[in-house]
Write an enzyme that holds these catalytic residues in place. Structure first.
Site, PDB file in Angstrom:
ATOM      1  N   ASP A 133       0.802  -1.220   0.000  1.00 43.20           N
ATOM      2  CA  ASP A 133       0.000   0.000   0.000  1.00 43.20           C
ATOM      3  C   ASP A 133       0.839   1.276   0.000  1.00 43.20           C
ATOM      4  OD1 ASP A 133       1.057  -0.114   2.553  1.00 43.20           O
ATOM      5  OD2 ASP A 133      -0.838   0.163   3.595  1.00 43.20           O
ATOM      6  N   HIS A 134       2.091   1.204   0.436  1.00 37.55           N
ATOM      7  CA  HIS A 134       2.882   2.419   0.629  1.00 37.55           C
ATOM      8  C   HIS A 134       3.572   2.916  -0.638  1.00 37.55           C
ATOM      9  CE1 HIS A 134       2.177   2.301   4.879  1.00 37.55           C
ATOM     10  NE2 HIS A 134       3.131   3.153   5.159  1.00 37.55           N
ATOM     11  N   ASP A 213       4.188  -0.849  11.427  1.00 35.13           N
ATOM     12  CA  ASP A 213       3.723   0.489  11.092  1.00 35.13           C
ATOM     13  C   ASP A 213       3.153   1.087  12.371  1.00 35.13           C
ATOM     14  OD1 ASP A 213       2.796   2.172   8.390  1.00 35.13           O
ATOM     15  OD2 ASP A 213       1.532   2.527  10.135  1.00 35.13           O
ATOM     16  N   ARG A 501      -1.351  12.603  10.511  1.00 31.83           N
ATOM     17  CA  ARG A 501      -0.121  13.356  10.764  1.00 31.83           C
ATOM     18  C   ARG A 501      -0.052  14.543   9.817  1.00 31.83           C
ATOM     19  NH1 ARG A 501       3.426   8.129  11.855  1.00 31.83           N
ATOM     20  NH2 ARG A 501       2.881   7.961  14.051  1.00 31.83           N
ATOM     21  N   SER A 700       6.319   7.721  12.706  1.00 28.04           N
ATOM     22  CA  SER A 700       6.198   6.395  12.112  1.00 28.04           C
ATOM     23  C   SER A 700       7.138   5.388  12.766  1.00 28.04           C
ATOM     24  CB  SER A 700       6.510   6.466  10.606  1.00 28.04           C
ATOM     25  OG  SER A 700       5.634   7.329   9.943  1.00 28.04           O
ATOM     26  N   ARG A 702       9.413   3.665  11.872  1.00 29.02           N
ATOM     27  CA  ARG A 702      10.304   3.567  10.715  1.00 29.02           C
ATOM     28  C   ARG A 702      11.637   2.980  11.145  1.00 29.02           C
ATOM     29  NH1 ARG A 702       9.391   8.564   7.234  1.00 29.02           N
ATOM     30  NH2 ARG A 702       7.378   7.526   7.219  1.00 29.02           N
TER      31      ARG A 702
END
Length: 819
Positions: A133-134, A213, A501, A700, A702
């Site tokens: 999806d990203h 995520d 965000r 995030s 990340r």
């Protein structure tokens, strides 16, 4: 090249663990008739009998009987050893847990899978899903000629998906081949956003779900304990190793009353973020309760849980509700409902005594009367700048903000449900009937999943959006994470989004764009007004008829009885999941000359000495994981650590000069970019450290924000305070995170180019260390002018985590333990 039409050799997932129950959706559809999606999807649920038994063992092990919060019930039921329950203290001890499931999005899955490959296991120990999806970029240029045409929604979505398959084919090939090799569920691009798909297919009340995520807590809308983690944490669960989590404190949030028109579940969490700030939830689970929950939908609860991440909360929880039951029934999971109904009081809600006297059982209590709550817009530049709609006009005037709205965007993982789409469509329809139109240059709609896309098409909502001049994008993250090819001048402008965000430049790469977060219906209303100086609760808009007569009309809010779920049930999606059983002969596709994928290096073990580092930069103010490892166009390099490391801290503000992305290079004695300086130090074998401000690494989950630091020679990160996920990610990569004991006094002691030496790390990392918390770590800071300052710090390393640092990283420790 991988094709979406590639033949699947997927098979039905085999049951690999006695702790799971497999139930087919086919029998569910027979029970529900047309209300369940027409899908052959096979659901894997936690073993609820085992969870209840483990909770009973944990209760029995407690020193004395006491009522438990919902968070404690879920955590104790997932303890690797339930008999240790009595030893755990909120905010002080660490838990070793057995998660039920792992979910990964395509950007973070690349690194997680590369790490899992190093474990040499044939399949994971828990069910795993991969969601693409990203990497889908929203480019609406193709919509210009077809604006207002109902078919344009399909054209734009199809064009964006086709471009993603063309640009990221080798990534999708890698993810699909790894999914087939190890038996992961694979959701190709177009299926939808990870968190919406998890809600629709995997989440169930009381499960413990890890997701790579930060917005994984979205699954809390279905009563799951869903926690965002880095890839290395997910690998723990996949390898069958107990996952470590600091025992969180528990904030009780009591909801009373009922929402008024124009106020939505999004406003509940927007107001709470304003109260707690972006770091007020750190180390806490947010546990909601009260009669106010009864009128809230499952997807509304998911919105609230989703944005708990903006406060740094571990996760957000709700007791099992009737809206969760209805949602499960409509999404093909009726077979589990009788079990959940039986567990409602013993497992899926806090003990009644907790609710009767919340102050005695929660670490803090927040009460919100929904009947007095106003709609909010939060922003710009930080999700905790909460502004009630009645104050927005005056605030904009006082701040000198532009008020014209240039774009409105609804969707994202936070607000892309059928309910959200329906509310926005209702506002548009009623406005059109009154003679009003959208006043924004762009109005973009992102359905959360292909099932939502199919359902809003069937029910005419897509036609409503098209008739209003809106553009429906692909079922993917798109603009929310900066995957937006926006064709707009880089001038100061206002956008309104229903996202979660709004950090500087996050959506369109323009630092001058002011993003205000709001509910879908409020984004729609202000996009019709064309200004943030409009309050739909009290103001009217002018309409001029064919005779030139002008009258003023109000906007109509979505009615309270607007269906949360489609009356005809959800439509069958076109896209389908590929459910795989493990295939040991499947070759995982990595091109050795690729610029998108490369095997991960193995970090060297700790050499047994104190760390000696050069200060790379002292960061001023907010430094999110976006600042440390930018997203947007950089997402394509998630699988190539060398390439993506060239963005390391590129947008961080150096406190010495206030400049963005630059620092003092001790080798050249000149100022250079932070990434260039880090690469230069790395080439010379110079280890370095970063000094951060408050809540360093927020945002995030990340993992690259830690991986890149370690790859380029960062061994130490010192901060005034840390965000939970990033602090853990650093530890996983063998980087030592230290918090300043006197943050306001000692932060300025670290000058770029200064030398920093740890004192006490050797003692801490000794094999016989029994109480890590008792070991003090000081830092000797030698500034360029020759002065020495001794700075005391606080660490949060546990005995288990000490092994990660000694081994040079958690994966090294796992490999050593299994050899």
């Amino acid at each position: 090249m991988l094709s979406r039409a590639a033949n699947s050799r997927a098979t039905t997932r085999s049951l690999r663990s006695p702790m799971t129950n497999v139930l087919s959706a086919s029998s569910v559809r027979r029970f529900l008739g047309s209300t369940a999606p027409a899908s052959s999807f096979q659901h894997i649920y936690p073993d609820y009998n085992a969870l209840q038994e483990r909770l009973d063992r944990a209760k029995h092990a407690l020193d004395r009987p006491r009522p438990l919060t919902l968070a404690e019930k879920f955590l104790f039921a997932h303890l690797a050893d339930p008999t240790t329950a009595a030893s755990h203290v909120r905010g002080k001890t660490s838990l070793l847990l057995r998660p039920d499931r792992v979910a990964m999005q395509d950007a973070s899955a690349q690194t997680a899978i590369l790490q899992f490959m190093q474990a040499n296991l044939p399949s994971p120990n828990v069910p795993v899903s991969v969601h693409c999806d990203h990497l889908v970029v929203a480019d609406t240029a193709a919509a210009a000629a077809a604006k207002g045409n109902a078919s344009s929604a399909h054209n734009v979505s199809a064009a964006n998906l086709a471009a993603s398959w063309s640009e990221s084919a080798e990534i999708y090939d890698f993810l699909r081949s790894a999914s087939r090799r190890f038996g992961f569920d694979f959701w190709a691009p177009g299926n939808g956003i990870i968190h919406q798909l998890v809600l629709e297919n995997y989440a169930t009340p009381g499960m413990l779900l890890l997701g790579t995520d930060s917005h994984t807590p979205n699954a809390g809308g279905l009563g799951a304990m869903a926690i965002g983690v880095g890839g290395a944490d997910a690998v723990d669960a996949m390898c069958g190793i107990p996952w470590e989590l600091a025992m969180p404190r528990v904030t009780g949030i009591m909801l009373t009353g009922k929402l008024r028109p124009w106020t939505s579940p999004k406003d509940i969490v927007l107001s709470i973020v304003g109260q707690l700030t972006v770091r007020g939830g750190t180390g806490h689970v947010l546990e909601y309760f009260g009669e106010g929950l009864e009128s809230l939908s499952c997807t509304g609860l998911a919105t609230i849980a989703n944005m708990g991440a903006e406060m740094g909360a571990t996760t957000s929880l709700f007791p099992y509700t009737g809206s969760m039951r209805s949602y499960l029934q409509q999404t093909g999971r009726s077979d589990i409902v009788p079990t959940l109904d039986q567990l409602q009081q013993p497992y899926l809600a806090a003990d009644e005594r907790v609710y009767r006297d919340p102050a005695a059982h929660y670490d803090r209590v927040i009460e919100i009367d929904l009947s007095t709550l106003e709609p909010h817009l939060n922003g710009p530049f930080s999700p905790d700048r909460a502004i009630p709609i009645s104050q927005l006009k005056a605030r904009a005037e006082a701040e000198g903000w532009p008020t014209a709205v240039s774009a409105g965007l609804i969707g994202s993982c936070t607000n892309s449900s059928y309910e959200d789409m329906g509310k926005a469509a209702h506002v548009l329809t009623s406005a059109q009937q009154a003679g009003l139109k959208l006043q924004t240059g762009e109005f973009l709609v992102t359905p959360g999943s292909d099932m939502i896309r199919a359902t809003i098409e069937r029910d005419g909502l897509t036609d409503t959006f098209a008739a209003a001049g809106a553009t429906v994008l692909a079922n993917a993250c798109g603009p929310c994470i900066g995957q937006w090819k926006r064709h707009h001048p880089k001038d100061p402008n206002v956008i309104l989004t229903s996202f979660n965000r709004n950090f500087v430049g996050r959506n369109d790469g323009n630092a001058k764009t002011l993003n205000f977060l709001a509910s879908p219906e409020m984004v729609t209303a202000l996009s019709i007004a064309g200004t943030i100086a409009f309050n739909p609760l009290t103001d009217t808009l002018p309409v001029t008829d064919a005779n030139g007569t002008t009258r003023r009309v109000p906007l109509t809010p979505p009615p309270a009885d607007l269906p949360h779920l489609p009356a005809q049930g959800f439509a069958a999606p076109t896209e389908q999941v590929e459910q795989n059983a493990p295939h040991a002969d499947e070759t995982i596709a990595i091109n050795p000359t690729s610029q998108r994928l490369e095997p991960l290096p193995t970090w060297p073990a700790w050499d047994g000495a104190e760390l000696q580092c050069v200060v790379l930069t002292r960061v001023r103010g907010k430094c999110t994981t976006d600042h440390i490892s930018a997203a947007g166009p950089w997402l394509k390099y998630k699988g190539h650590l060398t390439n993506i490391s060239r963005n390391t801290l590129m947008t961080a503000v150096d406190d010495e000069t206030g400049e963005v992305g630059t620092t003092r290079n001790v080798l050249s004695h000149l100022r250079d970019t932070i990434p260039n300086t880090a690469f230069a130090y790395h080439a010379r074998g110079i280890e370095w450290c970063v000094v951060g401000d408050h809540n360093y690494g927020e945002g995030s989950a990340r993992e690259h924000a830690a991986l890149q630091v370690r790859f380029l020679g960062g061994r130490l990160v010192v901060a005034r305070s840390f965000a939970r996920i990033h602090e853990t990610n650093l530890k996983k990569q063998g980087v030592v995170p230290l918090t300043l004991a006197n943050p306001e006094r000692d932060y300025a002691a670290f000058v770029p180019g200064a030398s920093v030496r740890t004192r006490g790390l050797v003692q801490l990392l000794a094999e016989d260390t029994q109480d890590p918390a008792a070991v003090q770590i000081d830092l000797e800071v030698l500034s360029p002018n020759g002065s020495v300052t001794v700075v005391p710090t606080v660490h949060s390393l546990t005995k288990n985590q000490l092994a990660w640092i000694r081994a040079g990283g958690a994966l090294n420790a796992i490999a050593a333990a299994s050899s």
